[in-house]
Design a protein around this motif. Structure first.
Motif, PDB file in Angstrom:
ATOM      1  N   LEU A   1     -58.966 -38.786 -58.579  1.00  0.00           N
ATOM      2  CA  LEU A   1     -58.031 -38.727 -59.688  1.00  0.00           C
ATOM      3  C   LEU A   1     -58.636 -39.378 -60.930  1.00  0.00           C
ATOM      4  N   ALA A   2     -59.259 -40.535 -60.766  1.00  0.00           N
ATOM      5  CA  ALA A   2     -59.871 -41.220 -61.908  1.00  0.00           C
ATOM      6  C   ALA A   2     -60.978 -40.370 -62.522  1.00  0.00           C
TER       7      ALA A   2
ATOM      8  N   SER B   1     -61.143 -38.720 -66.345  1.00  0.00           N
ATOM      9  CA  SER B   1     -62.090 -39.293 -67.300  1.00  0.00           C
ATOM     10  C   SER B   1     -63.213 -38.360 -67.715  1.00  0.00           C
ATOM     11  N   LEU B   2     -63.685 -37.497 -66.843  1.00  0.00           N
ATOM     12  CA  LEU B   2     -64.847 -36.671 -67.143  1.00  0.00           C
ATOM     13  C   LEU B   2     -64.691 -35.286 -66.539  1.00  0.00           C
TER      14      LEU B   2
ATOM     15  N   ASP C   1     -63.357 -45.231 -64.342  1.00  0.00           N
ATOM     16  CA  ASP C   1     -62.243 -45.774 -65.102  1.00  0.00           C
ATOM     17  C   ASP C   1     -61.845 -44.735 -66.140  1.00  0.00           C
ATOM     18  N   ALA C   2     -60.679 -44.151 -65.973  1.00  0.00           N
ATOM     19  CA  ALA C   2     -60.221 -43.095 -66.862  1.00  0.00           C
ATOM     20  C   ALA C   2     -59.981 -43.610 -68.281  1.00  0.00           C
ATOM     21  N   ARG C   3     -59.626 -44.877 -68.420  1.00  0.00           N
ATOM     22  CA  ARG C   3     -59.362 -45.442 -69.753  1.00  0.00           C
ATOM     23  C   ARG C   3     -60.644 -45.628 -70.551  1.00  0.00           C
ATOM     24  N   THR C   4     -61.693 -46.123 -69.908  1.00  0.00           N
ATOM     25  CA  THR C   4     -62.930 -46.443 -70.623  1.00  0.00           C
ATOM     26  C   THR C   4     -63.973 -45.334 -70.550  1.00  0.00           C
ATOM     27  N   GLY C   5     -63.851 -44.424 -69.599  1.00  0.00           N
ATOM     28  CA  GLY C   5     -64.853 -43.370 -69.425  1.00  0.00           C
ATOM     29  C   GLY C   5     -66.119 -43.871 -68.761  1.00  0.00           C
ATOM     30  N   ILE C   6     -66.024 -45.003 -68.046  1.00  0.00           N
ATOM     31  CA  ILE C   6     -67.195 -45.584 -67.380  1.00  0.00           C
ATOM     32  C   ILE C   6     -67.155 -45.247 -65.900  1.00  0.00           C
TER      33      ILE C   6
ATOM     34  N   PHE D   1     -71.863 -44.494 -69.135  1.00  0.00           N
ATOM     35  CA  PHE D   1     -70.894 -44.724 -70.191  1.00  0.00           C
ATOM     36  C   PHE D   1     -70.754 -43.405 -70.948  1.00  0.00           C
ATOM     37  N   SER D   2     -69.744 -42.625 -70.578  1.00  0.00           N
ATOM     38  CA  SER D   2     -69.631 -41.262 -71.102  1.00  0.00           C
ATOM     39  C   SER D   2     -69.393 -41.241 -72.604  1.00  0.00           C
TER      40      SER D   2
END
Length: 149
Positions: free
Chosen positions: A11-12, A16-17, A49-54, A80-81
């Motif tokens: 899910l994350a 995120s990506l 981490d969906a919030r940070t894109g990491i 680090f997307s």
């Protein structure tokens, strides 16, 4: 509600990506935006981490980035997307077009094609460059190997 770890991870990543998964054992493939090239990461454990894109991968990390002709291994990798930056940590080995880098921490700035390598304390970074030669032993004009700071 107790969501299994694998379901949380998927899910994350989905949030995120852009990702391509086929089956439950396929490694995640991260794309650089729409129409981007795949960056495949295999590891013992991964989280996003969906919030940070990491995206963080730990344990026996293997990275394959075919569009940059790059392969790498390390103990940990963080992608680090938002910054298009890949940070490899712990016993890092990077191979790109025959050139290689060994160090404790290697940061790859994807958009710039730049590697920044750091050693363990009291140690050194090792880089091996393949220098092409023509038939008479002279080095032809060729593009420079990947930059290292």
């Amino acid at each position: 509600m107790n969501i299994p770890t694998l379901a949380k991870w998927r899910l994350a990543l989905a949030l995120s990506l852009p990702i391509a998964l086929s089956g439950t054992i396929a490694p995640p493939t991260y794309s650089q935006g729409n129409g981007g090239s795949p960056l495949t990461v295999r590891a013992d454990q991964q989280e996003a981490d969906a919030r940070t894109g990491i995206v963080t991968a730990r344990g026996n990390v293997q990275v394959n980035f075919p569009s940059r002709n790059l392969q790498a291994t390390s103990n940990q990798a963080q992608f680090f997307s938002n910054e298009q930056r890949l940070v490899l940590t712990g016993n890092v080995f990077v191979l790109q077009e025959g050139n290689s880098i060994r160090g404790e921490v290697v940061t790859y700035l994807i958009d710039e094609g730049l590697f920044v390598a750091q050693p363990l304390p009291e140690r050194q970074v090792e880089a091996i460059y393949m220098i092409p030669e023509n038939g008479n032993g002279q080095r032809p004009s060729a593009p420079a190997p990947p930059a290292i700071r």
